[in-house]
Design an enzyme around this catalytic site. Sequence first.
Site, PDB file in Angstrom:
ATOM      1  N   HIS A  87       0.895  -1.082   0.099  1.00 38.62           N
ATOM      2  CA  HIS A  87      -0.160  -0.069   0.012  1.00 38.62           C
ATOM      3  C   HIS A  87       0.697   1.221   0.025  1.00 38.62           C
ATOM      4  O   HIS A  87       2.060   1.181   0.498  1.00 38.62           O
ATOM      5  CB  HIS A  87      -0.911  -0.020   1.111  1.00 38.62           C
ATOM      6  CG  HIS A  87      -1.966  -0.849   1.190  1.00 38.62           C
ATOM      7  ND1 HIS A  87      -3.082  -1.155   1.922  1.00 38.62           N
ATOM      8  CD2 HIS A  87      -2.146  -1.929   0.393  1.00 38.62           C
ATOM      9  CE1 HIS A  87      -3.891  -2.026   1.747  1.00 38.62           C
ATOM     10  NE2 HIS A  87      -3.352  -2.618   0.686  1.00 38.62           N
TER      11      HIS A  87
ATOM     12  N   GLU B 123       0.828   3.623   1.933  1.00 44.45           N
ATOM     13  CA  GLU B 123       1.472   4.047   3.321  1.00 44.45           C
ATOM     14  C   GLU B 123       2.586   3.336   3.614  1.00 44.45           C
ATOM     15  O   GLU B 123       3.558   3.835   3.983  1.00 44.45           O
ATOM     16  CB  GLU B 123       0.346   3.950   4.274  1.00 44.45           C
ATOM     17  CG  GLU B 123      -0.855   4.842   4.119  1.00 44.45           C
ATOM     18  CD  GLU B 123      -2.026   4.128   3.514  1.00 44.45           C
ATOM     19  OE1 GLU B 123      -3.157   4.212   3.778  1.00 44.45           O
ATOM     20  OE2 GLU B 123      -1.677   3.209   2.350  1.00 44.45           O
TER      21      GLU B 123
ATOM     22  N   CYS C 245      -2.311  -0.451   7.706  1.00 43.27           N
ATOM     23  CA  CYS C 245      -1.465   0.565   7.426  1.00 43.27           C
ATOM     24  C   CYS C 245      -1.865   1.403   8.776  1.00 43.27           C
ATOM     25  O   CYS C 245      -0.564   1.831   9.130  1.00 43.27           O
ATOM     26  CB  CYS C 245      -1.944   1.359   6.371  1.00 43.27           C
ATOM     27  SG  CYS C 245      -1.586   0.607   4.806  1.00 43.27           S
TER      28      CYS C 245
END
Length: 144
Positions: free
Chosen positions: A52, A54, A85
């Site tokens: 992801h 992040e 996350c």
Amino acid sequence: MTDEYYMQCALDEAMDAFEEDEVPVGAVVVSNGRIIGRGHNRTRMLNDVTAHAEMQAITAAANHLGAKYLTDCTLYVTLEPCVMCAGAIAWAQLSRVVYAASDPKKGYQLIKQPLLHPKTEVVKGVMEAEASALLKEFFGKKRS
């Protein structure tokens, strides 16, 4: 620099994801007014569900600092972080999280227990319209 400036940098990352046919989410980590980590979704490219935006930005920032904790840093992300996350944000001890669009389906705030460090400041809705429009365009193309 303003929250809008750094969120625009995160939106630029999200555009990179869009162009790579990834879900258009982007993130930057800022320390002392400087971007020290950037990332956008790369789950398809890397065949990695944990890739992801992040996670990419946090890893880049930690590598930049040579430290696992990102205290006194701010994460700017175009979509509300998911539970995974949020856990990484808590472990990295980020002082501040600024996100654009809320994620009513998979956002960390669906969990009623606090997931972030109690001292982490959260700012919501910065450039929400722009981030939402990019996500809607991406998923609209997928459905047509």
